[in-house]
Scaffold this motif. Structure first.
Motif, PDB file in Angstrom:
ATOM      1  N   THR A   1       9.182  -7.103  -4.187  1.00 54.14           N
ATOM      2  CA  THR A   1       8.183  -7.624  -5.444  1.00 54.14           C
ATOM      3  C   THR A   1       8.335  -9.228  -5.388  1.00 54.14           C
ATOM      4  OG1 THR A   1       8.027  -5.981  -6.843  1.00 54.14           O
ATOM      5  CG2 THR A   1       7.865  -8.825  -8.005  1.00 54.14           C
ATOM      6  N   ALA A   2       9.624  -9.480  -4.882  1.00 49.36           N
ATOM      7  CA  ALA A   2       9.743 -10.931  -4.481  1.00 49.36           C
ATOM      8  C   ALA A   2       9.721 -11.746  -3.337  1.00 49.36           C
ATOM      9  CB  ALA A   2      11.615 -11.260  -4.476  1.00 49.36           C
ATOM     10  N   ALA A   3       9.258 -10.546  -2.589  1.00 47.98           N
ATOM     11  CA  ALA A   3       9.033 -11.339  -1.165  1.00 47.98           C
ATOM     12  C   ALA A   3       7.626 -11.438  -1.705  1.00 47.98           C
ATOM     13  CB  ALA A   3       8.930 -10.539  -0.595  1.00 47.98           C
ATOM     14  N   ARG A   4       7.306 -10.648  -2.243  1.00 50.87           N
ATOM     15  CA  ARG A   4       5.146 -11.076  -2.588  1.00 50.87           C
ATOM     16  C   ARG A   4       5.330 -11.980  -3.294  1.00 50.87           C
ATOM     17  NH1 ARG A   4       1.969  -7.020  -4.600  1.00 50.87           N
ATOM     18  NH2 ARG A   4       0.033  -8.475  -3.356  1.00 50.87           N
TER      19      ARG A   4
ATOM     20  N   GLY B   1      12.308  -6.258   1.602  1.00 49.98           N
ATOM     21  CA  GLY B   1      12.596  -5.137   1.406  1.00 49.98           C
ATOM     22  C   GLY B   1      13.222  -3.594   2.373  1.00 49.98           C
ATOM     23  N   TRP B   2      12.954  -3.708   3.683  1.00 50.32           N
ATOM     24  CA  TRP B   2      13.626  -2.908   4.497  1.00 50.32           C
ATOM     25  C   TRP B   2      14.988  -3.060   4.347  1.00 50.32           C
ATOM     26  CZ3 TRP B   2      10.585  -0.503   7.571  1.00 50.32           C
ATOM     27  CH2 TRP B   2       8.484  -0.141   7.955  1.00 50.32           C
ATOM     28  N   ARG B   3      15.158  -1.901   5.114  1.00 51.71           N
ATOM     29  CA  ARG B   3      17.064  -1.584   5.006  1.00 51.71           C
ATOM     30  C   ARG B   3      17.143  -0.396   6.325  1.00 51.71           C
ATOM     31  NH1 ARG B   3      17.184   3.406   2.368  1.00 51.71           N
ATOM     32  NH2 ARG B   3      16.582   4.252   0.708  1.00 51.71           N
ATOM     33  N   ALA B   4      18.370  -0.258   6.387  1.00 56.14           N
ATOM     34  CA  ALA B   4      19.063   0.571   7.005  1.00 56.14           C
ATOM     35  C   ALA B   4      18.506   1.555   6.876  1.00 56.14           C
ATOM     36  CB  ALA B   4      20.263  -0.158   7.415  1.00 56.14           C
ATOM     37  N   PRO B   5      18.527   2.975   7.183  1.00 59.99           N
ATOM     38  CA  PRO B   5      18.393   3.867   6.396  1.00 59.99           C
ATOM     39  C   PRO B   5      19.985   4.987   6.689  1.00 59.99           C
ATOM     40  CG  PRO B   5      17.522   4.516   8.502  1.00 59.99           C
ATOM     41  CD  PRO B   5      18.016   3.210   8.662  1.00 59.99           C
ATOM     42  N   THR B   6      19.841   5.547   5.111  1.00 62.08           N
ATOM     43  CA  THR B   6      21.409   6.301   4.772  1.00 62.08           C
ATOM     44  C   THR B   6      21.567   7.374   6.078  1.00 62.08           C
ATOM     45  OG1 THR B   6      20.644   8.015   3.579  1.00 62.08           O
ATOM     46  CG2 THR B   6      21.284   5.347   2.335  1.00 62.08           C
ATOM     47  N   PRO B   7      22.907   8.156   5.973  1.00 64.31           N
ATOM     48  CA  PRO B   7      23.010   9.005   7.237  1.00 64.31           C
ATOM     49  C   PRO B   7      22.415  10.359   6.482  1.00 64.31           C
ATOM     50  CG  PRO B   7      25.437   7.861   6.064  1.00 64.31           C
ATOM     51  CD  PRO B   7      24.050   7.175   5.657  1.00 64.31           C
TER      52      PRO B   7
ATOM     53  N   GLU C   1      16.483  -1.206  -5.096  1.00 64.59           N
ATOM     54  CA  GLU C   1      16.527  -2.653  -4.060  1.00 64.59           C
ATOM     55  C   GLU C   1      15.305  -2.952  -3.358  1.00 64.59           C
ATOM     56  OE1 GLU C   1      19.981  -4.848  -1.305  1.00 64.59           O
ATOM     57  OE2 GLU C   1      20.628  -2.761  -2.719  1.00 64.59           O
ATOM     58  N   CYS C   2      14.664  -1.554  -2.675  1.00 66.42           N
ATOM     59  CA  CYS C   2      13.413  -1.953  -2.184  1.00 66.42           C
ATOM     60  C   CYS C   2      12.582  -2.286  -2.440  1.00 66.42           C
ATOM     61  CB  CYS C   2      12.731  -0.645  -1.313  1.00 66.42           C
ATOM     62  SG  CYS C   2      14.377  -0.039   0.171  1.00 66.42           S
ATOM     63  N   ALA C   3      12.363  -2.181  -3.715  1.00 67.83           N
ATOM     64  CA  ALA C   3      10.891  -2.224  -4.302  1.00 67.83           C
ATOM     65  C   ALA C   3      10.935  -3.816  -5.300  1.00 67.83           C
ATOM     66  CB  ALA C   3      10.798  -1.060  -5.473  1.00 67.83           C
ATOM     67  N   ALA C   4      12.283  -4.289  -5.411  1.00 71.05           N
ATOM     68  CA  ALA C   4      12.387  -5.375  -5.701  1.00 71.05           C
ATOM     69  C   ALA C   4      12.479  -6.446  -5.070  1.00 71.05           C
ATOM     70  CB  ALA C   4      13.894  -5.739  -6.916  1.00 71.05           C
TER      71      ALA C   4
ATOM     72  N   ILE D   1       0.652  -1.485   0.202  1.00 74.70           N
ATOM     73  CA  ILE D   1       0.075   0.949   0.003  1.00 74.70           C
ATOM     74  C   ILE D   1       0.569   1.377   0.228  1.00 74.70           C
ATOM     75  CG2 ILE D   1      -2.002   1.693   1.313  1.00 74.70           C
ATOM     76  CD1 ILE D   1      -2.509  -1.464   2.204  1.00 74.70           C
ATOM     77  N   ALA D   2       2.579   0.914   0.592  1.00 71.51           N
ATOM     78  CA  ALA D   2       3.011   2.516   0.691  1.00 71.51           C
ATOM     79  C   ALA D   2       3.309   2.503  -0.749  1.00 71.51           C
ATOM     80  CB  ALA D   2       3.979   2.031   2.245  1.00 71.51           C
ATOM     81  N   ALA D   3       4.106   1.642  -1.123  1.00 73.34           N
ATOM     82  CA  ALA D   3       4.452   1.950  -2.597  1.00 73.34           C
ATOM     83  C   ALA D   3       3.733   1.884  -3.465  1.00 73.34           C
ATOM     84  CB  ALA D   3       5.459   0.204  -3.057  1.00 73.34           C
ATOM     85  N   GLU D   4       1.920   1.900  -3.189  1.00 76.98           N
ATOM     86  CA  GLU D   4       1.681   2.284  -4.173  1.00 76.98           C
ATOM     87  C   GLU D   4       1.343   3.592  -4.670  1.00 76.98           C
ATOM     88  OE1 GLU D   4      -2.004  -0.558  -3.873  1.00 76.98           O
ATOM     89  OE2 GLU D   4      -0.466  -2.228  -5.440  1.00 76.98           O
ATOM     90  N   ALA D   5       1.571   4.124  -3.262  1.00 73.94           N
ATOM     91  CA  ALA D   5       1.424   5.483  -2.495  1.00 73.94           C
ATOM     92  C   ALA D   5       2.462   6.565  -2.822  1.00 73.94           C
ATOM     93  CB  ALA D   5       0.625   5.972  -1.304  1.00 73.94           C
TER      94      ALA D   5
END
Length: 106
Positions: free
Chosen positions: A98-101, A55-61, A92-95, A30-34
């Motif tokens: 998609t793979a997890a879904r 698709g989660w990752r650590a935030p960059t500085p 990378e997050c989006a891919a 839902i967040a991705a679609e928005a």
């Protein structure tokens, strides 16, 4: 606009991990679609590692600065909170989402 979440996401428990994961993936979809960035955190490193496969990752500085995400450590400099970010504009997050879904659908 950013959907900024600091409540505890459904925990992964041995009894119901598919339900919790499905809910997290639906929320990220839902967040991705928005086009919304989602920020959360956990105090459990195992959960942070598990979330990375969705698709989660650590935030960059730069993202820590932009979204005001502090780095939380103890007196020994060890992390006491793992911050996680999902950015639908990050390929990378989006891919990974998609793979997890797709994995969950099989």
């Amino acid at each position: 606009m950013t959907f900024h979440n600091h409540f505890r996401w459904p925990a992964i428990t041995p009894q119901r991990p598919p339900v919790a994961r499905r809910l997290r993936l639906e929320l990220l979809t839902i967040a991705a679609e928005a086009g919304q960035v989602v920020i959360t955190f956990t105090t459990d490193e195992r959960i942070a590692t598990t979330y990375n496969r969705d698709g989660w990752r650590a935030p960059t500085p730069a993202e820590r600065h932009e979204y005001t995400i502090p780095t939380t450590t103890n007196q020994n400099g060890e992390l006491t909170r793992w911050d996680l970010l999902f950015d639908p504009h990050d390929e990378e997050c989006a891919a990974t989402l998609t793979a997890a879904r797709a994995e969950l659908a099989t």
